[in-house]
Write a protein that holds these residues in place. Structure first.
Motif, PDB file in Angstrom:
ATOM      1  N   GLY C 553      15.858 -12.156 -29.978  1.00 52.18           N
ATOM      2  CA  GLY C 553      15.554 -10.871 -30.607  1.00 52.18           C
ATOM      3  C   GLY C 553      16.254 -10.730 -31.943  1.00 52.18           C
ATOM      4  N   ASP C 554      17.571 -10.938 -31.955  1.00 50.49           N
ATOM      5  CA  ASP C 554      18.335 -10.811 -33.208  1.00 50.49           C
ATOM      6  C   ASP C 554      17.836 -11.804 -34.232  1.00 50.49           C
ATOM      7  OD1 ASP C 554      19.734  -8.945 -31.858  1.00 50.49           O
ATOM      8  OD2 ASP C 554      21.399 -10.301 -31.316  1.00 50.49           O
ATOM      9  N   ARG C 557      14.683 -10.656 -35.846  1.00 46.46           N
ATOM     10  CA  ARG C 557      14.839  -9.483 -36.717  1.00 46.46           C
ATOM     11  C   ARG C 557      15.340  -9.860 -38.103  1.00 46.46           C
ATOM     12  NH1 ARG C 557      16.692  -7.595 -31.925  1.00 46.46           N
ATOM     13  NH2 ARG C 557      15.163  -6.322 -30.785  1.00 46.46           N
ATOM     14  N   ILE C 576       6.822 -10.820 -27.078  1.00 38.43           N
ATOM     15  CA  ILE C 576       7.774 -10.511 -28.150  1.00 38.43           C
ATOM     16  C   ILE C 576       7.704  -9.023 -28.513  1.00 38.43           C
ATOM     17  CG2 ILE C 576       8.183 -10.846 -30.619  1.00 38.43           C
ATOM     18  CD1 ILE C 576       7.581 -13.811 -30.210  1.00 38.43           C
ATOM     19  N   LYS C 579       9.318  -7.056 -25.534  1.00 38.47           N
ATOM     20  CA  LYS C 579      10.769  -7.215 -25.354  1.00 38.47           C
ATOM     21  C   LYS C 579      11.559  -6.706 -26.565  1.00 38.47           C
ATOM     22  CE  LYS C 579      12.796 -10.464 -23.076  1.00 38.47           C
ATOM     23  NZ  LYS C 579      13.060  -9.896 -21.729  1.00 38.47           N
ATOM     24  N   TYR C 580      11.054  -6.999 -27.775  1.00 36.11           N
ATOM     25  CA  TYR C 580      11.856  -6.720 -28.973  1.00 36.11           C
ATOM     26  C   TYR C 580      11.248  -5.652 -29.867  1.00 36.11           C
ATOM     27  CZ  TYR C 580      13.426 -11.296 -27.326  1.00 36.11           C
ATOM     28  OH  TYR C 580      13.855 -12.328 -26.537  1.00 36.11           O
TER      29      TYR C 580
END
Ligand SMILES: Cc1ncc(C[n+]2csc(CCOP(=O)(O)OP(=O)(O)O)c2C)c(N)n1
Ligand SMILES: Cc1ncc(C[n+]2csc(CCOP(=O)(O)OP(=O)(O)O)c2C)c(N)n1
Ligand code: SF4
Ligand code: SF4
Ligand SMILES: [Mg+2]
Ligand SMILES: [Mg+2]
Lengths: 337, 614, 614, 337
Positions: C553-554, C557, C576, C579-580
């Motif tokens: 996730g990070d 981003r 995706i 979840k994110y």
């Protein structure tokens, strides 16, 4: 199978579709397809009244080559699919095309249960003792010890006998022949159609690519007459090119008797297609010990599944109200003003 | 009746006893008596997993909970105000979930040494002070029954069996319900068992009178009728409503209904109900397994009938492959999933909502189907009809996600006027001109449906990819891509044909609670009391889950906070996040039981306040 | 050799002919010859759906594509530079995908009236000018073969069968490959068929020499060796690598490997490969259906062995119910899904990536399993080992999402030193003290695995919900909630144990391409040329899909744009997003074929530019 | 079943678990559980060597009540699960507990295939001719016409005969008895255990709640001796309280002969458990036409599945290299410097 239209004559070609046939050159499936089309022509029911349901396998590609209605199902399930087709519309003539893997491996359970239900469908099992479409793994009818792609050191499982299994499951019609016996095959398909209830037709079919010649030792042209026996209800069990051999049921099994052509001993068994013991005993006869039995091995009359189901519906309609409002309003109803 | 009368707004009563104590009948009949005085109500039967566990054991306890009120209510109630316990075990398992100060009525005759031990009591709770926080009424229910029937010409066992009707009589007195509906029931039930009828009748009346005469209860209660919409009503559970809906849909569409199933709890109820409706043309087939069940239904559908199958948990898994065949052949097969606790055998008699993502993605490859979920027992009727309408109009399989809770739970159903229900137009193709198996209707993208036997339309369907329009076997790469996208587009067409989602609640609410299916009642009750408590909260309950209503994304974006309570680990939340990139907050519990209104209310409160704080 | 020589960087060659023409062997051997000169390469065989379609038909065409280069490459190439067509049908089906100016080598002997008709040519393309945009070389391959073998003591049919080796000889000349590896192969293959060996050898050499002497090709080509990592290499396809991986994993874990499967294309390859490895202790069972296959594997796992099953599409659907039993019993069952085109029978011999969401959600109720996907043919070896490591360490079933494309595609594999592969520690519980079936390891949450037959640890597992730690049947609501959450938490523990996701590419890239599984090579090639074209693009290829790497996730981003190409309708994108809450942009095609590098490059370009514009 | 430990004596209670048994009071399952535990005690193998695998159904709850290893599987699949357990660890004594729905309806296919494989597992089929756990729907062995929850107007399907089905599938050991015949049941379980290969034990079991008394007309204490016949290999087929009746195989079927107690006619059939025709004929005998056959109906020696599998592994190890490096390095290997 009741058909409203008055019957018309057909040519076997009337049952061909416009799709080109894609089996391997030399495959017995071509012969069975032709025989099936000839049989439908002989039966004489218009093509829209026929539904050909299959599973998955080389054999199961057949519906695409027919000009009738067809359904190419999923592996092992043509029998329940056909059951649904038939129960929904009992006027139809419903056929199942299946393979030894389709009907006996993944689909074995449905085979047992359709027999005891006696649904009025006709099952043509193409038995090539191999998985053709998936390129040559062994099937439930493969001879023990056979070397193949999934058993490089040979299979360790006893083959299952489809005829015995069908009989034990309560089959009302069981017959057998070889794809190469065109006329006999056509005749048996017609007989199967005439039978009211589940008809099971076991067809030896040569897979030219993965199992070529498995049946040759008893179906090859030259020797077949001496190594098969074609049974007929009410007729003595006589076979041989010269009609000089026969079977006699002695004690608990059949034994071979040879004799002067023309005058068989009269204790030769007269075949009775309603005698389960005969049929079961025959199902266990194999070359080279015995001739391989072909023909109608069992035929008995029994009410069919869909017949009984619709019978109950009719009786219910006579017994109970058929008014939907009554249904909804059944139970304690109260009014809020 | 010389007793004090107290007025009540609403009350939750729970009957509990051995499977043999007949608490289910008792509950049903109390419901009928309640219906007739015009209270709204909702019921929740709870069966033990074992068929008939040894008498007096805690795991053998069967119970029936009913909430009824002077206004409309939406749930069977969180925890009972009144517990009727027929034996120690029944008391034991329910003690933990009982209102402090609540009423407990016990059949003291059953509180024997042995029964207490079986139930795991070390001392008799009726004698020690463990129940001090409740109001206990001990009634010698068994003795009273035997006593009242001493002159009846039936055996002792049969007399004992009348216990539940004696208890019912007491409850009718306690809550001022009339006996007539119960008597009607007894007449029907024992039409040709005069002696048994007499005995139960006597017991019923004895129970009622004994309260009048003896000092069992100091007071009794009255509830005013609820202001329900005018109309005719009956009590119905989800299983029956589902069956009725299918029969009516078959009638409205002119299709032969063929329901093919393999027994499994709780789906079997639908099979049983339909098997008893042959006079309405319903055909049921008990298949040898779930694969046979669905393929029989599929074959029937191909043949031109309304093919339906139903199952639960483990059975649903087995239908996955055949469902894909229905997707490929674009046939209007209908599959009911009566969700139960899983995975695997799980807790077969308990409820949850965990099959949503399976319904969407539980088939290999890209395989879109329509997914619906009924909101209440009575709504099962309407959902059956909607399933048939969409399946036949779009030639797409439909999965209906029902729930174990809905199957057995019951509520008053305002009876519809069948003539007002619009017909379901099914046009079978008959014209050979220009016919191709996959030629599509421009509006719906549906391919033609042909009744087998129709001259000139002979064709073959199957699981191999087919060329669009012509329906011949095709390995053409672009065609496969197209067909995958067409199958998906069909669902977008369906979205144009279903009602928009509605947010119910104050216009200035900035929090919305989104639920789906059978949690409707609990969420509604919780949201209403949240608003009564001064919060501003709306609710959206989804009946169409695939496709989702076309306005849902925009609708949700109007709110600061989207709360999604589900009886799973966050499946609708997952879908909302994926489709709308909205950070939905879930409340997720999987206990095998419906939510309680109070836990939902707490959840809403917390989230509501946390929103205020930031 | 008096011919001009031209240096090439990389080239893609495709051999196409009737199933009977032996193009697969030809391709494999050309690959070996190519390996030996040190070029990097990747291959893509393509089989017809029919076993042996009638000769000369377009649907009977079998082909083998190989790309090889002087540097490392990752795909079999988009479209061929050189096509070798053994008959008109082979030419027909490949004409549409051929580089303008490309080389076409045809066996002119096969361009007869009849063959041309079968292939659907109205006129002979070798005579009309329809091929003017290509460089055609007509070789009388059949005649040459017969001619070169006129003195051989074998039948005409057998002589004709040597055609493919004559053609191979020509190709070896054309691309300056040595004949020795091919000759080695022939020696092994025809060890006890001296005459056939001689004939093929002659044909091979004849093909080579004829190019030297006759004026067939004006020039020939050379490719410098690629700078591959030093080490020993062999050519391997995914099916074989999978089997080797399992055998090695069994060895490293000390477990008895029991692979139980039911034949299905393309999964059968794994069954065949393992069936031939009995000497390494591999036991294979061909079950009567997929349900039997997986339950046999599960029984073996319960017994204390390494139970594995493998299947494709329709077969996977049938395993859903039993997989749930493995989830409930928390046993390390391993399931291989060799993804193929669906839904239903679909296009059984074609590839796609459409089972990802099924792997995650294809079981009723909440049922978390580990999901892995190999990135390349050789990576199938390592993925098998990783599957066994995670399954046994966390006592959780694993699904490996392989692909039809990986099964048959091959590439050079840098051979590992087996001693360097770490052991897989499997600790069977043997100590009765404090043993309970669901007592959990604090770190992994795994419950103990017991080899049946161990004294003092007798216990019963099953599909009913069990109490945590004690493993007795439990209907306790809180326990069910807890167990559901524990099963989910296990996956979070796994996330701590797998490598973080790596973004490969320029440090200042603001676009990332995220893929999973077998699209690795194509994405890598596309991303590399995007960067060569001056774009700044990174890539992340996921091998662990459930759980996802904890940093994903990070990591995502950090980028302005997340691109997700998949051979499905957007399944990883969906995950995706859910979840994110990242708005991933998908490129989704389902044609039954792998991506082409160029279509991916275009996709990246377009998105890259659109990002620049805003 | 080879066991390393030297044998020790057990009490049947050693095989009880600490879980309390949750069948309906009055259910025959209690009796079978007890008999099973008594049999295991008699067999004398330590409990950790036994694995009891079941499907889903009332009967399938049994493993929880045993102190051995157990696996409560999914509906219809105990046979393949047990197959996996056995192949993975041939030293174990593996038992399958299943019901008529579990083994014959959803699980029918696995029953056929385990028979032909002859996996060394022992199958105890609890046949109550009903679905107990799901509360009273008909099963494949329910009598045609039976009224029940899923067939309010009666079933329309012929019942399947489990023994006939097993025989047709190639079973190497088939036996039958009734749950009420405690000693006989114990004895047959022990016999089943002694048999090397698949043993199929068909047990009539009364479902007290949903199908009470379905077997009474031939198993009730007073009349059972006159309405069952317990067959034994090498012994004449004699039965009856007074041992005054027998069976004679005449033509193709059995017929009843009555005689003076003590001196039976010598043409009474001497039972041969290796004669398939006898077993098949017996499987079709029902009260009231015939006594219902019990005992070991078929027993023949055949190599077991796992035996053959491990045999191949051994031969492969002798024939080929077992060096993993050789495996990985097979095919053309080249070096990049
Ligand atoms: C569920 C499922 N499992 C496996 C397969 C793969 N499969 C296709 S046909 C076949 C068996 C074919 O053998 P048979 O039924 O004898 O037909 P034949 O090709 O020999 O005519 C198999 C295993 C499949 N299509 N679906
Ligand atoms: C896949 C699946 N289908 C259906 C069921 C529901 N079910 C549980 S037991 C059972 C049949 C029980 O009958 P039987 O096997 O005869 O066992 P009995 O209860 O009579 O001992 C059924 C249909 C299930 N658990 N799983
Ligand atoms: S593989 Fe065998 S069965 Fe299949 S088409 Fe070819 S020859 Fe016929
Ligand atoms: S339902 Fe029948 S079979 Fe099941 S436990 Fe009760 S009596 Fe036994
Ligand atoms: Mg076959
Ligand atoms: Mg049963």
């Amino acid at each position: 199978m009741s058909v409203t239209e008055q019957e018309v004559k057909y040519k076997w070609t009337d049952f061909k579709s416009d799709q080109d046939v894609r089996w391997c050159p030399g495959c017995d499936d071509y012969a069975i397809l032709k025989a099936f089309q000839m049989a439908l022509a002989e039966i004489g029911i218009p093509r829209e009244k026929h539904v050909v349901v299959s599973g998955i396998g080389c054999s199961s590609r057949l519906p695409y080559y027919m000009s009738t209605y067809g359904f190419h199902g999923i592996h092992g399930r043509p029998i329940p699919i056909a059951t649904g087709v038939k129960v929904a519309n009992p006027d139809l003539s419903v056929w199942v095309i299946t393979g030894d893997g389709d009907a006996l491996s993944i689909g074995g359970n449905h085979l047992i249960h359709v027999m005891r239900r006696n649904v009025d469908i006709k099952i043509l099992l193409f038995d090539n003792r191999i998985y053709g479409l998936t390129k040559g793994q062994y099937s439930p009818t493969s001879n023990k010890g056979m070397i193949n792609r999934s058993a490089p050191m040979g299979t360790v499982e006893e083959a299952v006998e489809p005829v015995a299994l069908a009989l034990a499951s309560g089959a009302s019609f069981v017959a057998r022949t070889d794809a190469a016996y065109l006329r006999h095959l056509v005749q048996l398909i017609v007989e199967a159609h005439k039978h009211k209830g589940t008809a099971f037709l076991h067809i030896y079919q040569n897979c030219y690519v993965y199992n070529d010649g498995v049946f040759d030792d008893f179906t090859a042209k030259e020797i077949r007459d001496d190594r098969n026996i074609i049974v007929e209800h009410g007729k003595p069990l006589i076979y041989g090119k010269k009609r000089d051999k026969g079977l006699r049921f002695k004690g608990t099994k059949f034994e071979i008797v040879e004799f002067e052509p023309g005058n068989p001993p009269e204790d030769i068994t007269i075949y009775d297609e309603t005698n389960l013991a005969f049929a079961f005993a025959l199902s266990k006869l194999y070359w080279p010990e015995y001739p391989v039995p072909m023909g109608v091995l069992r035929r008995v009359e029994q009410p069919s599944f869909e017949e009984l189901i619709y019978g109950q519906v009719e009786r219910a309609k006579q017994k109970f109200s058929t008014d939907l409002n009554k249904l909804i309003y059944s139970g304690d109803v109260w009014e809020v003003k | 009746m010389g007793k004090k009368t107290e007025k009540l707004e609403k009350v939750t009563v729970k009957f509990a006893g051995d499977s043999g104590d007949g608490v289910q009948v008792l509950g049903d009949q109390f419901g009928n008596a309640t219906a007739v005085v015009g209270n709204d109500f909702a019921t929740l039967p709870d069966y033990p997993a074992e068929i008939r566990a040894p008498q007096g054991t805690t795991y053998g306890v069967s119970s029936y909970q009913i909430q009824f009120a002077a206004y409309d209510i939406y749930t069977p109630g969180d925890i009972p105000d009144v517990l009727v316990a027929f034996n120690p075990a029944a008391l034991k398992v329910n003690l933990t979930s009982l209102k402090p100060g609540g009423l407990i009525i016990v059949n003291e005759d059953e509180f024997t040494e042995q029964n207490l031990r079986k139930a795991g009591f070390t001392s008799n709770p009726l004698e020690d002070d463990s129940l001090s926080s409740f109001r206990i009424y001990k009634a010698p229910i068994t003795k009273l029954t035997i006593e009242s029937l001493k002159d009846e010409p039936i055996g002792h066992k049969d007399k004992e069996r009348c216990r539940n009707f004696l208890a019912l009589g007491m409850m009718c007195w306690l809550f001022s319900r009339p006996l007539d509906p119960v008597i009607n029931f007894l007449q029907k039930r024992f039409a040709n068992k005069a002696q048994i009828f007499e005995a139960n009748l006597k017991a019923l009346k004895a129970g009622y009178n004994v309260c009048d005469t003896m000092e069992i209860f100091p007071i009794h209660y009255q509830l005013l009728p609820a202001k329900l919409e005018p109309g005719k009503y009956r009590n119905i559970n989800g299983a029956l409503a589902t069956a009725y809906g299918l029969v009516v849909a078959a009638h409205k569409s002119g299709l032969q209904l063929i329901y093919s199933g393999y027994p499994i709890t709780p789906a079997s109820e639908a099979l049983h109900n339909l098997a008893a409706l042959k006079q309405y043309g319903a055909i049921t087939i008990q298949a040898e397994d779930e694969i046979s069940a669905i393929t029989i239904a599929l074959g029937a559908t191909y043949s031109g009938a309304l093919g339906v199958t139903g199952t639960s948990g483990p059975g649903l898994a087995l239908k996955s492959e055949a469902l894909n065949l229905a997707v490929m052949t674009e046939l209007p097969l209908i599959v009911f999933d009566f969700q139960r606790s899983g995975p695997s055998t799980g807790m077969p008699t308990k409820t949850e909502q965990t099959d949503l993502l399976f319904a969407l993605f539980g088939r290999p490859a890209e395989s879109p189907v329509i997914v619906l979920a009924p909101l209440s027992p009575a709504d099962c009727f309407w959902t059956s009809i909607e399933a048939v309408r969409l399946a036949t109009k779009y030639m797409t399989p439909v999965i209906v996600l029902s729930e174990q809770f809905l199957v057995h739970s019951s509520e008053p159903w305002k009876l519809p006027d069948l003539n007002q229900i619009p017909p379901i137009e099914v046009k079978f193709r008959t014209d050979p001109n220009g016919f191709h198996p996959y030629i599509r209707d421009e509006k719906t993208l549906a391919r033609p449906w042909v009744k087998l036997g129709t001259r000139g339309l002979e064709h073959t369907l199957g699981g191999l990819e087919k060329s669009n329009i012509f329906g011949t076997i095709s390995y053409d790469p672009e065609n496969h891509d197209l067909m995958n996208k067409l199958r998906a587009q069909k669902l977008q067409r369906v979205a144009q044909d279903i009602p928009d989602a509605q947010a119910v609640g104050p216009s200035d609410a900035d929090v919305v609670v989104v639920g789906w299916g059978g949690t409707y009642g609990h969420i509604k009750a919780a949201v209403e009391s949240a608003n009564q408590d001064g919060m501003k909260v709306s609710m959206i309950q989804l009946r169409h889950l695939n496709p989702l209503p076309k306005n849902l994304g925009d609708l949700l974006r109007r709110f600061k906070k989207v709360l999604v309570p589900e009886l799973n680990l966050g499946q609708l939340s997952y879908i909302i996040r994926a489709k709308y990139l909205i950070d939905a907050t879930g409340y997720n519990r999987i206990t095998g039981k419906p939510f309680t209104v109070s836990e939902l209310l707490n959840f809403i409160k917390d989230e509501y306040e946390s929103l205020r704080m930031h």
